[in-house]
Design an enzyme around this catalytic site. Sequence first.
Site, PDB file in Angstrom:
ATOM      1  N   HIS A   1     -69.034  14.565  31.395  1.00 15.55           N
ATOM      2  CA  HIS A   1     -68.487  15.917  31.564  1.00 15.55           C
ATOM      3  C   HIS A   1     -69.562  16.993  31.487  1.00 15.55           C
ATOM      4  O   HIS A   1     -69.591  17.919  32.304  1.00 15.55           O
ATOM      5  CB  HIS A   1     -67.424  16.192  30.497  1.00 15.55           C
ATOM      6  CG  HIS A   1     -66.839  17.563  30.585  1.00 15.55           C
ATOM      7  ND1 HIS A   1     -67.385  18.659  29.934  1.00 15.55           N
ATOM      8  CD2 HIS A   1     -65.771  18.032  31.275  1.00 15.55           C
ATOM      9  CE1 HIS A   1     -66.662  19.737  30.212  1.00 15.55           C
ATOM     10  NE2 HIS A   1     -65.682  19.393  31.020  1.00 15.55           N
TER      11      HIS A   1
ATOM     12  N   HIS B   1     -57.160  12.084  31.728  1.00 18.83           N
ATOM     13  CA  HIS B   1     -58.276  13.021  31.646  1.00 18.83           C
ATOM     14  C   HIS B   1     -59.481  12.382  30.952  1.00 18.83           C
ATOM     15  O   HIS B   1     -59.420  12.038  29.770  1.00 18.83           O
ATOM     16  CB  HIS B   1     -57.811  14.257  30.868  1.00 18.83           C
ATOM     17  CG  HIS B   1     -58.820  15.339  30.758  1.00 18.83           C
ATOM     18  ND1 HIS B   1     -59.334  15.754  29.546  1.00 18.83           N
ATOM     19  CD2 HIS B   1     -59.416  16.114  31.695  1.00 18.83           C
ATOM     20  CE1 HIS B   1     -60.189  16.742  29.739  1.00 18.83           C
ATOM     21  NE2 HIS B   1     -60.251  16.983  31.039  1.00 18.83           N
TER      22      HIS B   1
END
Length: 296
Positions: free
Chosen positions: A85, A42
């Site tokens: 992100h 991740h």
Amino acid sequence: MFKQMSVTILTGMIVTSNVTSIEASDKEKGLLDPERIVNIAHRGASGYAPEHTMLAYEIGHKKLKADYIEIDLQMTKDGHLIAMHDETVDRTTNGKGAVIDKNLAEIKQLDAGSWFNDLYPSNAKMSYRGLKVPTLNEIFERYGKKANYYIETKSPNVYPGMEEKLLKTLAQYGLSSGKIKPGQVMIQSFSQESLQKIKYLDPNLSLVQLLEAKEIKNISKNQLYTIKSYAVGVGPSFKGLTPISSQMIREEHLLLHPYTVNEESDMHRMLDYGVTGVFTNFADRFNEVRQQHTSR
């Protein structure tokens, strides 16, 4: 003492042999095989290094042996896809403001590593200071077909043309659906519209519908049937996943990759639910838990 040491060494060899055998058996299965449990780094190895930096990807891919590196996409003012992100640079750099208001040259001036040292002093390293935000092109140039990619179209409504730009970049590096093994490139999004657009542009790419905790808690068969019409799997928040919803998803022959599973107890619980992989900041930790689960 020598006898005890010999037994210890022998036991270690047996355990290592079993682990190697399990890993080899799992690798023989295709990436889209529902019997294979994949390990998705991740934002790279984001538990150990600044997220979405080349160093985080390198650790996740080579050192921690994750099956996939995950890349969140934002797009600059001058049309470059970058790995980040958030829609703003505030959290993970020393800069301020929205990505869409900055050109690539401005993004490249930012320090994308020092924040990690400040927030996680126990994992801080001098080498993290001054790390740069990578472009998608730079990531593909580094790894090419030697890595598996899990790419998210972040806030595609903010960036018109993001999907076309992504597919053009994949084609540029020989990563279009017809030139890779099935599942080598996975495209995920919370936006059904974005995924369906990609499906139209390249019908053979593997797509995954992301779902928030509240969405997976109340998921219906009809909703899963709709998702199955364009995607190969779902990526729900693990916090909303239940044994019942997991069973429903698997019965529809959809892959099940919950996010973001970092604690060993949660990893064990997700595997008991029958997930086919997880997103985790600690790929090494999940490798150990996956091996334990497989060897039961």
